[in-house]
Design a protein around this motif. Structure first.
Motif, PDB file in Angstrom:
ATOM      1  N   UNK A 175      51.312  31.834  48.499  1.00 42.73           N
ATOM      2  CA  UNK A 175      52.354  32.540  50.233  1.00 42.73           C
ATOM      3  C   UNK A 175      53.168  33.766  49.054  1.00 42.73           C
ATOM      4  N   UNK A 176      52.593  34.647  49.217  1.00 41.23           N
ATOM      5  CA  UNK A 176      53.978  35.980  49.674  1.00 41.23           C
ATOM      6  C   UNK A 176      55.340  35.924  50.439  1.00 41.23           C
ATOM      7  N   UNK A 177      55.008  35.157  51.376  1.00 41.64           N
ATOM      8  CA  UNK A 177      56.174  35.543  52.505  1.00 41.64           C
ATOM      9  C   UNK A 177      57.098  34.109  51.529  1.00 41.64           C
ATOM     10  N   UNK A 178      56.755  32.754  51.635  1.00 39.70           N
ATOM     11  CA  UNK A 178      57.987  31.972  51.208  1.00 39.70           C
ATOM     12  C   UNK A 178      58.274  32.685  48.867  1.00 39.70           C
ATOM     13  N   UNK A 179      58.165  33.398  47.773  1.00 36.86           N
ATOM     14  CA  UNK A 179      57.613  34.266  47.266  1.00 36.86           C
ATOM     15  C   UNK A 179      59.679  35.042  47.319  1.00 36.86           C
TER      16      UNK A 179
END
Length: 157
Positions: free
Chosen positions: A58-62
């Motif tokens: 999850x790129x956005x969460x990271x």
């Protein structure tokens, strides 16, 4: 084992280098703005070979976690340094703040000739700085930000 009733004897040069490095990091954190990461929206084709298919990224969460954690860690670091400096004697505080914590870097001779009122000699300045850095090293060790072991004076006997 170290005797708790006596203060540790630190290597003055190693202590100075360690504290100056921490204060340089402080100055960078205070003066350089944090660049928030942004999610990339263009996707490119990447060939995927069959491996574990149960992994999810999850790129956005990271990125969101990074954008919150990094500034918080920087603020905590700066607050810890500020609290340690606040506990120093007034001349030690003045020396550390003027020489190491301001945006504009001043030279040692500027501090002892022009900032201190009345001016002090270079030797007195070095003594004040050494005492300040010694106290800071002990306080930063208590906060878990510095290891005293590396700064202890080595017995050459």
């Amino acid at each position: 084992m170290m005797n708790l009733s006596s203060l540790p004897e630190l290597d003055r040069r190693l202590t100075q280098v360690a504290i100056e490095n921490m204060l340089e990091k402080y100055r960078i954190f205070k003066t350089v703005t944090f660049e928030a990461k942004e999610a990339g929206t263009t996707y490119s084709y990447t060939e995927r070979f069959h491996g574990p298919t149960h992994t999810v990224t999850d790129q956005t969460a990271a990125i969101a976690a990074h954008n919150v954690d990094v500034p918080a860690a920087r603020r905590a670091y700066c607050a810890a340094i500020d609290s340690v400096v606040e506990r120093l004697d007034s001349r030690e505080q003045q020396l550390v703040r003027e020489r190491y914590m301001k945006r504009d870097e001043l030279y040692d001779y500027t501090i002892y000739n022009h900032v201190f009122d009345p001016p002090v000699s270079k030797d007195t300045y070095v003594k004040i700085r050494s005492k300040a850095f010694y106290k800071m090293a002990l306080a930063l060790t208590d906060l878990g930000m510095l290891s005293l072991e590396a700064l202890l004076k080595k017995d050459l006997g």
